[in-house]
Write a protein that holds these residues in place. Structure first.
Motif, mmCIF file in Angstrom:
data_model
loop_
_atom_site.group_PDB
_atom_site.id
_atom_site.type_symbol
_atom_site.label_atom_id
_atom_site.label_comp_id
_atom_site.label_asym_id
_atom_site.label_seq_id
_atom_site.Cartn_x
_atom_site.Cartn_y
_atom_site.Cartn_z
ATOM 1 N N ASN A 144 0.825 -1.203 0.000
ATOM 2 C CA ASN A 144 0.000 0.000 0.000
ATOM 3 C C ASN A 144 0.863 1.258 0.000
ATOM 4 O O ASN A 144 0.521 2.255 -0.650
ATOM 5 N N THR B 7 -2.467 7.510 5.126
ATOM 6 C CA THR B 7 -1.683 6.277 5.070
ATOM 7 C C THR B 7 -0.429 6.395 5.916
ATOM 8 O O THR B 7 -0.062 5.467 6.653
ATOM 9 N N ASP C 9 0.395 4.373 9.635
ATOM 10 C CA ASP C 9 1.426 3.345 9.594
ATOM 11 C C ASP C 9 1.837 3.002 11.025
ATOM 12 O O ASP C 9 2.037 3.888 11.856
#
Length: 268
Positions: free
Chosen positions: A186, A223, A227
């Protein structure tokens, strides 16, 4: 393909702009123009700004401009510090930080949702129904995790502690709690999306590029913020570090474009 939300709400646009440019004073005219660029009506933006003021998420200054009330935004620190996120990591000593959550009330959905979101933002993974944990590789250890979880809205009934020794079988099982292959994939998809957007920017108008930059930038920052910051022993750090550097350049250009459009009163 990297997933991007193509239909942001008015409140999302307002929060994204104010978080990305905290030093800029955004008047209502600038916010309504930003909404127009994103396909939202002026009425939608005005109503959302008023509602967010009433909720205490933003405030209107004496100059008639809007600023964030960061204390009302639990994840503000994570979102605003995405550029330096990996600096929180320290060498991993093989121990774990854990959250014992058996006393967290499951009947209050709002409390449970906030609690689960706090654990997710902190990079925790469920080991058992009562215990979530993560590698002890962030600065300030358990004390830092307690402070982070409290700020993010974790339920006060949970308890934070360190685990020094796990059996070999438990270590093997715990290592599998994070899908590191999907995580790396990703991150790489996000990097390719930034590259593609930059490469094709000359084929779009300034307004189209602004719209793309907000939608894509918001998704990439999310994103990065979500993480889990795993140590190298569990997952490679380079995909995240490279994405952050790429996103810095992308956002710097996007902010310049947005401010130019808004200050010039450019309309679609």
């Amino acid at each position: 393909m990297f997933q991007v939300d193509g239909r942001p709400t008015a409140s999302r646009v307002i929060l994204d702009l104010l978080t990305a440019s905290p030093e800029v004073e955004f008047g209502l005219d600038m916010l309504t123009l930003a909404g127009e660029i994103m396909g939202l009506t002026a009425a939608n933006m005005r109503v959302s700004a008023a509602r967010m003021c009433a909720e205490g998420r933003i405030t209107r200054t004496t100059r008639g401009t809007y600023t964030l009330l960061t204390e009302a935004l639990p994840a503000y620190t994570e979102v605003s510090s995405w550029r330096t996120r990996i600096e929180r990591m320290v060498p991993w000593d093989g121990t774990w930080t854990a959250v014992e959550q058996s006393r967290v009330k499951r009947s209050d959905r709002a409390v449970l949702r906030a609690h689960n979101n706090a654990l997710s933002l902190a990079g925790m993974a469920d080991w058992t129904p009562a215990v979530a944990l993560r590698p002890n590789n962030l600065d300030h250890g358990t004390d830092g995790l307690r402070a982070t979880l409290s700020r993010l809205g974790a339920a006060p009934e949970c308890h934070v502690y360190r685990i020094d020794q796990l059996s070999a079988d438990d270590v093997e099982a715990v290592h599998r709690l994070w899908d590191t292959t999907s995580r790396t994939r990703n991150l790489q998809k996000a990097a390719r999306a930034l590259t593609d957007a930059t490469r094709t920017s000359e084929d779009r108008t300034a307004v189209e590029n602004a719209r793309t930059s907000l939608l894509l930038g918001s998704a990439v920052i999310s994103t990065i913020v979500r993480d889990p910051l795993l140590p190298e022993e569990l997952a490679p750090l380079s995909p995240l570090a490279e994405l952050i550097e790429q996103m810095k350049e992308f956002q710097d250009h996007a902010l310049s474009l947005w401010l130019e459009l808004l200050e010039d009163g450019h309309r679609t």
